[in-house]
Design an enzyme around this catalytic site. Sequence first.
Site, PDB file in Angstrom:
ATOM      1  N   GLN A 170     -14.344   2.932   1.296  1.00 59.19           N
ATOM      2  CA  GLN A 170     -13.715   2.453   0.059  1.00 59.19           C
ATOM      3  C   GLN A 170     -13.369   3.646  -0.819  1.00 59.19           C
ATOM      4  O   GLN A 170     -14.224   4.497  -1.095  1.00 59.19           O
ATOM      5  CB  GLN A 170     -14.651   1.499  -0.703  1.00 59.19           C
ATOM      6  CG  GLN A 170     -13.985   0.907  -1.942  1.00 59.19           C
ATOM      7  CD  GLN A 170     -14.854  -0.122  -2.669  1.00 59.19           C
ATOM      8  OE1 GLN A 170     -16.021  -0.338  -2.316  1.00 59.19           O
ATOM      9  NE2 GLN A 170     -14.282  -0.743  -3.691  1.00 59.19           N
ATOM     10  N   ASN A 190     -13.015  -3.075   2.357  1.00 58.67           N
ATOM     11  CA  ASN A 190     -13.937  -1.965   2.552  1.00 58.67           C
ATOM     12  C   ASN A 190     -14.889  -1.913   1.363  1.00 58.67           C
ATOM     13  O   ASN A 190     -14.451  -1.979   0.215  1.00 58.67           O
ATOM     14  CB  ASN A 190     -13.168  -0.642   2.660  1.00 58.67           C
ATOM     15  CG  ASN A 190     -12.328  -0.577   3.922  1.00 58.67           C
ATOM     16  OD1 ASN A 190     -12.756  -1.014   4.995  1.00 58.67           O
ATOM     17  ND2 ASN A 190     -11.113  -0.049   3.808  1.00 58.67           N
ATOM     18  N   ASP A 217       0.848  -1.186   0.000  1.00 58.23           N
ATOM     19  CA  ASP A 217       0.000   0.000   0.000  1.00 58.23           C
ATOM     20  C   ASP A 217       0.891   1.246   0.000  1.00 58.23           C
ATOM     21  O   ASP A 217       1.901   1.312   0.698  1.00 58.23           O
ATOM     22  CB  ASP A 217      -0.914   0.004   1.235  1.00 58.23           C
ATOM     23  CG  ASP A 217      -2.049   1.002   1.109  1.00 58.23           C
ATOM     24  OD1 ASP A 217      -3.208   0.563   0.986  1.00 58.23           O
ATOM     25  OD2 ASP A 217      -1.772   2.221   1.137  1.00 58.23           O
ATOM     26  N   ILE A 218       0.525   2.232  -0.781  1.00 58.47           N
ATOM     27  CA  ILE A 218       1.339   3.446  -0.930  1.00 58.47           C
ATOM     28  C   ILE A 218       1.327   4.288   0.359  1.00 58.47           C
ATOM     29  O   ILE A 218       2.257   5.072   0.594  1.00 58.47           O
ATOM     30  CB  ILE A 218       0.826   4.278  -2.136  1.00 58.47           C
ATOM     31  CG1 ILE A 218       1.913   5.182  -2.673  1.00 58.47           C
ATOM     32  CG2 ILE A 218      -0.427   5.074  -1.790  1.00 58.47           C
ATOM     33  CD1 ILE A 218       1.581   5.811  -4.029  1.00 58.47           C
ATOM     34  N   HIS A 237     -10.253  -4.965  -3.446  1.00 61.97           N
ATOM     35  CA  HIS A 237      -8.926  -5.273  -2.902  1.00 61.97           C
ATOM     36  C   HIS A 237      -9.056  -5.729  -1.467  1.00 61.97           C
ATOM     37  O   HIS A 237      -9.896  -5.223  -0.708  1.00 61.97           O
ATOM     38  CB  HIS A 237      -7.993  -4.057  -2.999  1.00 61.97           C
ATOM     39  CG  HIS A 237      -8.598  -2.788  -2.486  1.00 61.97           C
ATOM     40  ND1 HIS A 237      -9.508  -2.055  -3.235  1.00 61.97           N
ATOM     41  CD2 HIS A 237      -8.467  -2.134  -1.317  1.00 61.97           C
ATOM     42  CE1 HIS A 237      -9.885  -0.994  -2.540  1.00 61.97           C
ATOM     43  NE2 HIS A 237      -9.277  -1.020  -1.359  1.00 61.97           N
ATOM     44  N   LEU A 238      -8.218  -6.674  -1.116  1.00 65.81           N
ATOM     45  CA  LEU A 238      -8.145  -7.162   0.255  1.00 65.81           C
ATOM     46  C   LEU A 238      -6.924  -6.527   0.905  1.00 65.81           C
ATOM     47  O   LEU A 238      -5.805  -6.661   0.399  1.00 65.81           O
ATOM     48  CB  LEU A 238      -8.019  -8.685   0.249  1.00 65.81           C
ATOM     49  CG  LEU A 238      -7.901  -9.364   1.620  1.00 65.81           C
ATOM     50  CD1 LEU A 238      -9.158  -9.162   2.452  1.00 65.81           C
ATOM     51  CD2 LEU A 238      -7.632 -10.856   1.447  1.00 65.81           C
TER      52      LEU A 238
HETATM   53  P1  5GP Z   1      -9.731   1.570   0.319  1.00 64.38           P
HETATM   54  O1  5GP Z   1      -9.779   2.890   1.041  1.00 64.38           O
HETATM   55  O2  5GP Z   1     -10.423   1.661  -1.024  1.00 64.38           O
HETATM   56  O3  5GP Z   1     -10.186   0.404   1.126  1.00 64.38           O
HETATM   57  O4  5GP Z   1      -8.205   1.286   0.066  1.00 64.38           O
HETATM   58  C1  5GP Z   1      -7.489   1.840  -0.992  1.00 64.38           C
HETATM   59  C2  5GP Z   1      -6.027   1.739  -0.630  1.00 64.38           C
HETATM   60  O5  5GP Z   1      -5.282   1.936  -1.800  1.00 64.38           O
HETATM   61  C3  5GP Z   1      -5.571   2.789   0.391  1.00 64.38           C
HETATM   62  O6  5GP Z   1      -5.034   2.134   1.530  1.00 64.38           O
HETATM   63  C4  5GP Z   1      -4.529   3.596  -0.374  1.00 64.38           C
HETATM   64  O7  5GP Z   1      -3.435   3.973   0.417  1.00 64.38           O
HETATM   65  C5  5GP Z   1      -4.121   2.641  -1.489  1.00 64.38           C
HETATM   66  N1  5GP Z   1      -3.691   3.297  -2.725  1.00 64.38           N
HETATM   67  C6  5GP Z   1      -4.350   4.295  -3.380  1.00 64.38           C
HETATM   68  N2  5GP Z   1      -3.692   4.617  -4.497  1.00 64.38           N
HETATM   69  C7  5GP Z   1      -2.605   3.807  -4.555  1.00 64.38           C
HETATM   70  C8  5GP Z   1      -1.538   3.673  -5.492  1.00 64.38           C
HETATM   71  O8  5GP Z   1      -1.464   4.369  -6.505  1.00 64.38           O
HETATM   72  N3  5GP Z   1      -0.596   2.734  -5.236  1.00 64.38           N
HETATM   73  C9  5GP Z   1      -0.661   1.939  -4.123  1.00 64.38           C
HETATM   74  N4  5GP Z   1       0.330   1.041  -3.957  1.00 64.38           N
HETATM   75  N5  5GP Z   1      -1.652   2.028  -3.229  1.00 64.38           N
HETATM   76  C10 5GP Z   1      -2.621   2.952  -3.434  1.00 64.38           C
END
Ligand code: 5GP
Length: 114
Positions: free
Chosen positions: A94, A87, A30-31, A100-101
């Site tokens: 989300q 999420n 995760d970034i 994504h998990l």
């Molecule tokens: P969500 O909030 O949808 O459950 O999780 C999305 C996740 O994707 C977040 O934890 C966010 O940090 C990660 N994320 C968003 N954009 C990028 C990206 O460009 N690269 C990576 N490696 N992770 C990302």
Amino acid sequence: MPDCIFCRIIQKKMPAKVLFEDTHFLAFEDINPKAPTHILIIPKKHIESLDTMVEEDEFAVGRLFMVARNLAREKKVHRSGYRTVINTGTDAGQSVFHIHLHLLGGRPMAWPPG
Ligand code: 5GP
Ligand code: ZN
């Protein structure tokens, strides 16, 4: 899939620290990590969310957990414990609409989540 960031990572149009890849799945760091280990595991098929998955996606979604289990062992967080999270939708926070998990580990975590 209009301009999906995770599809771009799959297509290598965008960089990511990839930890696992096979024909149908990808796992990368995760970034913006929320724990010492924070990995995202995704199917290469663009499924928007758990809510939009269809019956034929059952295997793919289940397999995310097997990849998470293997990576937890590789990262050696399997003994201390780890959290796996999907999420779904706005209230859950989300932000990327390609299923994504999250695999989170390496520190104690509170319950319930905020
Ligand atoms: P969500 O909030 O949808 O459950 O999780 C999305 C996740 O994707 C977040 O934890 C966010 O940090 C990660 N994320 C968003 N954009 C990028 C990206 O460009 N690269 C990576 N490696 N992770 C990302
Ligand atoms: Zn996508």
